[in-house]
Motif scaffolding. Sequence first.
Motif, PDB file in Angstrom:
ATOM      1  N   THR A 137      10.773  10.049  -0.310  1.00  0.00           N
ATOM      2  CA  THR A 137      10.472  10.913   0.820  1.00  0.00           C
ATOM      3  C   THR A 137      10.623  10.138   2.118  1.00  0.00           C
ATOM      4  O   THR A 137      10.268   8.973   2.201  1.00  0.00           O
ATOM      5  N   ASP A 138      11.172  10.810   3.141  1.00  0.00           N
ATOM      6  CA  ASP A 138      11.305  10.160   4.445  1.00  0.00           C
ATOM      7  C   ASP A 138       9.926   9.864   5.011  1.00  0.00           C
ATOM      8  O   ASP A 138       9.062  10.736   5.057  1.00  0.00           O
ATOM      9  N   ASP A 182       7.677   6.342  11.148  1.00  0.00           N
ATOM     10  CA  ASP A 182       7.620   4.969  11.625  1.00  0.00           C
ATOM     11  C   ASP A 182       6.210   4.404  11.382  1.00  0.00           C
ATOM     12  O   ASP A 182       5.214   5.103  11.579  1.00  0.00           O
ATOM     13  N   ASP A 208       7.069   4.810  -3.340  1.00  0.00           N
ATOM     14  CA  ASP A 208       7.516   5.923  -2.498  1.00  0.00           C
ATOM     15  C   ASP A 208       6.468   6.239  -1.433  1.00  0.00           C
ATOM     16  O   ASP A 208       5.283   5.903  -1.583  1.00  0.00           O
TER      17      ASP A 208
END
Length: 116
Positions: free
Chosen positions: A2-3, A6, A95
């Motif tokens: 998953t993205d 930041d 993840d």
Amino acid sequence: MTDAPDPDALKALFLPRLRAELDALRSASASTAADRRPVELDQQSVGRLSRMDAIQQQAMAAAQDARRHARGRALDAAIRRIGNGEFGWCADCGDFIGLPRLDLDPTMTRCTDCAR
């Protein structure tokens, strides 16, 4: 995978929340310290049933404080993970845990799949 946002964005989003909850827990613990003191035996002013009630209340206050301390340890660990860049990443698979799951409880250390 998953993205993930930041790390600085995660820090800005969650660090104040974690610190605020930790401060609230410490304050609550300090304010209930008297409730956790041992119950004194004074048969002149406290009857047997009243003393039993006082002992039960003392035990409940001690159990609640133990839960506060456990939550405080989890919050401290999350704050440390923010500091070393591990916050938000699953401890098992690596993840990203996901913002909805972290928003539910920022002390989570495992993604939904690994938590099953």
